[in-house]
Scaffold this motif. Structure first.
Motif, PDB file in Angstrom:
ATOM      1  N   TYR A   1       7.461  29.914   9.503  1.00  0.00           N
ATOM      2  CA  TYR A   1       7.446  29.506   8.179  1.00  0.00           C
ATOM      3  C   TYR A   1       6.161  28.823   8.051  1.00  0.00           C
ATOM      4  O   TYR A   1       5.790  28.369   7.009  1.00  0.00           O
ATOM      5  CB  TYR A   1       8.728  28.560   7.996  1.00  0.00           C
ATOM      6  CG  TYR A   1       8.628  27.586   9.022  1.00  0.00           C
ATOM      7  CD1 TYR A   1       9.375  27.247  10.248  1.00  0.00           C
ATOM      8  CD2 TYR A   1       7.832  26.255   8.428  1.00  0.00           C
ATOM      9  CE1 TYR A   1       9.537  26.111  10.986  1.00  0.00           C
ATOM     10  CE2 TYR A   1       8.262  24.927   9.354  1.00  0.00           C
ATOM     11  CZ  TYR A   1       8.898  25.121  10.481  1.00  0.00           C
ATOM     12  OH  TYR A   1       8.824  23.714  11.225  1.00  0.00           O
ATOM     13  N   TYR A   2       5.116  28.462   8.877  1.00  0.00           N
ATOM     14  CA  TYR A   2       4.332  27.643   8.801  1.00  0.00           C
ATOM     15  C   TYR A   2       3.064  28.141   7.580  1.00  0.00           C
ATOM     16  O   TYR A   2       2.750  29.265   7.680  1.00  0.00           O
ATOM     17  CB  TYR A   2       3.088  27.443  10.007  1.00  0.00           C
ATOM     18  CG  TYR A   2       1.853  26.486   9.968  1.00  0.00           C
ATOM     19  CD1 TYR A   2       2.034  25.100   9.764  1.00  0.00           C
ATOM     20  CD2 TYR A   2       0.705  27.044  10.025  1.00  0.00           C
ATOM     21  CE1 TYR A   2       1.208  24.316   9.548  1.00  0.00           C
ATOM     22  CE2 TYR A   2      -0.243  26.058  10.020  1.00  0.00           C
ATOM     23  CZ  TYR A   2      -0.180  24.863   9.843  1.00  0.00           C
ATOM     24  OH  TYR A   2      -1.118  24.084   9.828  1.00  0.00           O
TER      25      TYR A   2
ATOM     26  N   ARG B   1      -1.082  22.505   6.030  1.00  0.00           N
ATOM     27  CA  ARG B   1      -0.448  21.407   6.231  1.00  0.00           C
ATOM     28  C   ARG B   1      -0.934  20.421   4.880  1.00  0.00           C
ATOM     29  O   ARG B   1      -1.887  19.325   4.975  1.00  0.00           O
ATOM     30  CB  ARG B   1      -1.253  20.573   7.396  1.00  0.00           C
ATOM     31  CG  ARG B   1      -0.784  21.314   8.830  1.00  0.00           C
ATOM     32  CD  ARG B   1      -1.454  20.215   9.876  1.00  0.00           C
ATOM     33  NE  ARG B   1      -1.109  21.148  11.203  1.00  0.00           N
ATOM     34  CZ  ARG B   1      -1.417  20.477  12.585  1.00  0.00           C
ATOM     35  NH1 ARG B   1      -2.244  19.291  12.627  1.00  0.00           N
ATOM     36  NH2 ARG B   1      -0.998  21.129  13.636  1.00  0.00           N
TER      37      ARG B   1
ATOM     38  N   LEU C   1       7.574  20.100   6.928  1.00  0.00           N
ATOM     39  CA  LEU C   1       7.009  21.522   6.349  1.00  0.00           C
ATOM     40  C   LEU C   1       8.173  22.463   6.333  1.00  0.00           C
ATOM     41  O   LEU C   1       7.925  23.468   5.516  1.00  0.00           O
ATOM     42  CB  LEU C   1       5.853  21.808   7.446  1.00  0.00           C
ATOM     43  CG  LEU C   1       4.649  20.979   7.457  1.00  0.00           C
ATOM     44  CD1 LEU C   1       3.835  21.576   8.768  1.00  0.00           C
ATOM     45  CD2 LEU C   1       4.117  20.797   6.353  1.00  0.00           C
ATOM     46  N   TYR C   2       9.063  22.413   7.299  1.00  0.00           N
ATOM     47  CA  TYR C   2       9.947  23.491   7.216  1.00  0.00           C
ATOM     48  C   TYR C   2      10.956  23.587   5.744  1.00  0.00           C
ATOM     49  O   TYR C   2      11.447  24.374   5.388  1.00  0.00           O
ATOM     50  CB  TYR C   2      10.970  23.273   8.347  1.00  0.00           C
ATOM     51  CG  TYR C   2      12.170  22.472   7.871  1.00  0.00           C
ATOM     52  CD1 TYR C   2      13.164  22.826   7.533  1.00  0.00           C
ATOM     53  CD2 TYR C   2      11.990  21.008   8.527  1.00  0.00           C
ATOM     54  CE1 TYR C   2      14.265  21.726   7.239  1.00  0.00           C
ATOM     55  CE2 TYR C   2      13.010  20.137   8.322  1.00  0.00           C
ATOM     56  CZ  TYR C   2      14.316  20.509   7.700  1.00  0.00           C
ATOM     57  OH  TYR C   2      15.347  19.623   7.594  1.00  0.00           O
TER      58      TYR C   2
ATOM     59  N   TYR D   1       2.639  31.620  16.545  1.00  0.00           N
ATOM     60  CA  TYR D   1       3.272  30.851  15.338  1.00  0.00           C
ATOM     61  C   TYR D   1       3.486  29.334  15.878  1.00  0.00           C
ATOM     62  O   TYR D   1       4.042  28.676  15.042  1.00  0.00           O
ATOM     63  CB  TYR D   1       4.394  31.632  14.828  1.00  0.00           C
ATOM     64  CG  TYR D   1       3.997  33.071  14.359  1.00  0.00           C
ATOM     65  CD1 TYR D   1       3.297  32.976  13.014  1.00  0.00           C
ATOM     66  CD2 TYR D   1       4.275  34.144  14.963  1.00  0.00           C
ATOM     67  CE1 TYR D   1       2.989  34.409  12.565  1.00  0.00           C
ATOM     68  CE2 TYR D   1       4.057  35.341  14.425  1.00  0.00           C
ATOM     69  CZ  TYR D   1       3.138  35.406  13.201  1.00  0.00           C
ATOM     70  OH  TYR D   1       2.809  36.664  12.763  1.00  0.00           O
TER      71      TYR D   1
ATOM     72  N   TRP E   1       6.430  26.606  14.850  1.00  0.00           N
ATOM     73  CA  TRP E   1       6.907  26.661  13.365  1.00  0.00           C
ATOM     74  C   TRP E   1       7.695  28.032  12.989  1.00  0.00           C
ATOM     75  O   TRP E   1       7.112  28.797  12.506  1.00  0.00           O
ATOM     76  CB  TRP E   1       5.569  26.560  12.541  1.00  0.00           C
ATOM     77  CG  TRP E   1       4.608  25.549  12.639  1.00  0.00           C
ATOM     78  CD1 TRP E   1       3.284  25.606  13.432  1.00  0.00           C
ATOM     79  CD2 TRP E   1       4.640  23.999  12.564  1.00  0.00           C
ATOM     80  NE1 TRP E   1       2.521  24.417  13.430  1.00  0.00           N
ATOM     81  CE2 TRP E   1       3.495  23.364  13.307  1.00  0.00           C
ATOM     82  CE3 TRP E   1       5.570  23.494  11.827  1.00  0.00           C
ATOM     83  CZ2 TRP E   1       3.283  22.043  12.467  1.00  0.00           C
ATOM     84  CZ3 TRP E   1       5.469  22.004  11.654  1.00  0.00           C
ATOM     85  CH2 TRP E   1       4.398  21.406  12.246  1.00  0.00           C
TER      86      TRP E   1
ATOM     87  N   ASP F   1       7.581  15.892  11.381  1.00  0.00           N
ATOM     88  CA  ASP F   1       6.855  16.905  12.113  1.00  0.00           C
ATOM     89  C   ASP F   1       6.155  16.629  13.140  1.00  0.00           C
ATOM     90  O   ASP F   1       5.263  17.110  13.625  1.00  0.00           O
ATOM     91  CB  ASP F   1       5.879  17.553  11.084  1.00  0.00           C
ATOM     92  CG  ASP F   1       6.624  18.398   9.763  1.00  0.00           C
ATOM     93  OD1 ASP F   1       7.801  18.949  10.121  1.00  0.00           O
ATOM     94  OD2 ASP F   1       6.248  18.344   8.827  1.00  0.00           O
TER      95      ASP F   1
ATOM     96  N   GLN G   1       5.716  18.330  16.553  1.00  0.00           N
ATOM     97  CA  GLN G   1       4.985  19.538  16.331  1.00  0.00           C
ATOM     98  C   GLN G   1       3.630  19.456  15.970  1.00  0.00           C
ATOM     99  O   GLN G   1       2.794  20.189  16.578  1.00  0.00           O
ATOM    100  CB  GLN G   1       5.877  20.392  15.232  1.00  0.00           C
ATOM    101  CG  GLN G   1       7.348  20.571  15.675  1.00  0.00           C
ATOM    102  CD  GLN G   1       7.698  21.571  14.590  1.00  0.00           C
ATOM    103  OE1 GLN G   1       7.879  22.710  14.840  1.00  0.00           O
ATOM    104  NE2 GLN G   1       8.693  21.168  13.520  1.00  0.00           N
TER     105      GLN G   1
ATOM    106  N   ASN H   1       0.680  24.499  19.106  1.00  0.00           N
ATOM    107  CA  ASN H   1       0.635  24.555  17.438  1.00  0.00           C
ATOM    108  C   ASN H   1      -0.736  24.573  16.941  1.00  0.00           C
ATOM    109  O   ASN H   1      -0.966  24.646  15.726  1.00  0.00           O
ATOM    110  CB  ASN H   1       1.530  23.649  16.783  1.00  0.00           C
ATOM    111  CG  ASN H   1       2.956  23.808  16.951  1.00  0.00           C
ATOM    112  OD1 ASN H   1       3.268  25.091  17.259  1.00  0.00           O
ATOM    113  ND2 ASN H   1       3.855  23.087  16.442  1.00  0.00           N
TER     114      ASN H   1
ATOM    115  N   GLU I   1      -0.440  31.467  10.299  1.00  0.00           N
ATOM    116  CA  GLU I   1       0.389  31.125   9.026  1.00  0.00           C
ATOM    117  C   GLU I   1       1.590  32.357   8.643  1.00  0.00           C
ATOM    118  O   GLU I   1       1.022  33.418   9.166  1.00  0.00           O
ATOM    119  CB  GLU I   1      -0.488  30.639   8.007  1.00  0.00           C
ATOM    120  CG  GLU I   1      -1.256  29.614   7.868  1.00  0.00           C
ATOM    121  CD  GLU I   1      -1.939  29.418   6.352  1.00  0.00           C
ATOM    122  OE1 GLU I   1      -1.436  29.682   5.483  1.00  0.00           O
ATOM    123  OE2 GLU I   1      -2.604  28.319   6.555  1.00  0.00           O
TER     124      GLU I   1
END
Ligand code: SF4
Ligand code: SF4
Length: 279
Positions: A55-56, A59, A66-67, A131, A134, A211, A214, A220, A225
């Protein structure tokens, strides 16, 4: 279905990876209540398929985790897995296939680990290169014995400890985790908070989720993306007090019903926004 056919089905549904584990291997990680729920959903459960959906999408600044900025992952993943369940039902009509996305009684992270899908970080999340952590996990519980070759469980992260030292609430300590000090939990917790928890929420830049563990994780760095449109498009980075002030629960659901924070209603968000204004 063969492993190759399942790989094609999961890839078509948007999964970045998938694995499988015998249901009985999850039992040590399940409470009696969770087992009862699982076996009620799928009597004679034999196998669990587990898949990861990235899902990233960068930023960008904002006050939502972010989720929670794209479409609600419960909806997205349930729809994706339901497509696969229909394919499986066509082939194995007498068996049951039950999709789940963060709402099933199955221990999703343990399923991902045992299925060799991704490593478990010290922050407790599953990491799937490229990924990172994320990712959302989803499962399919079935009474079909898939008879696929057993997977090798995944190992752990690089154990740098950055998530532990960066955790703003001190929720991560060695191998223990205290949800009552975790901002992800506290920003979703209903009602009035005790002073110490109020202070943590007031000092936190997000009004929903956290976040930090993470963001600092080396796994990460340079995360790829997501290609998935529901998590890239129509994103909502922030909520203001004005956007939630005075909304009834129904009005809130109409405005934000397809967002991952909507299930909690507006009161918790209003409280968090008010606490942050006080700081
Ligand atoms: S989500 Fe935030 S508060 Fe919770 S463990 Fe991670 S860094 Fe700590
Ligand atoms: S920050 Fe370090 S210790 Fe924490 S999950 Fe990432 S690699 Fe593991």
């Amino acid at each position: 279905m063969t492993g190759a056919e399942l790989s094609a089905a999961f890839a078509a549904a948007g999964a970045a990876g998938w694995g499988h584990v015998a249901y009985e291997r999850l039992l040590p990680a399940m409470s009696r209540e969770a087992r009862d729920r699982a076996e009620n959903l799928c009597p004679g459960a034999q196998s669990v398929l587990v898949a990861a959906f990235p899902y990233y999408a960068g930023r960008t600044p904002g006050n939502l985790s972010l989720y929670a900025r794209g479409r609600d992952y419960h909806l997205v993943i349930t729809e994706a897995l339901t497509t696969i369940c229909h394919m499986l039902e066509e082939k194995y009509g007498s068996y049951r296939f039950v999709p789940g996305a963060d709402n099933s009684p199955l221990p999703e992270r343990e399923a991902a680990r045992l299925a060799g899908l991704g490593m478990i970080g010290r922050h407790g999340l599953v990491i799937l290169p490229p990924y990172g952590s994320w990712i959302f996990l989803g499962t399919i519980l079935t009474d079909l014995d898939l008879s696929l070759p057993p997977a090798l469980p995944s190992g752990g992260c690089m154990a740098c400890g950055k998530c532990l030292s960066a955790c703003p609430g001190g929720a991560l300590r060695g191998d223990s985790f205290d949800p009552e000090r975790c901002l992800s939990h506290l920003t979703q917790k209903k009602g009035a908070l005790p002073p110490e928890q109020e202070a943590l929420v007031a000092a936190h830049p997000l009004i929903w989720g956290c976040d930090v563990c993470q963001l600092v994780c080396p796994h990460n760095a340079g995360a790829v993306e997501t290609p998935l449109a529901p998590f890239r498009e129509d994103r909502l980075d922030s909520l203001t007090s004005e956007a939630v002030e005075g909304l009834t629960n129904r009005q809130f659901r109409e405005a934000y019903g397809e967002r991952a924070f909507a299930w909690r209603g507006p009161a918790v968000l209003r409280r968090n926004l008010a606490l942050q204004k006080k700081k």
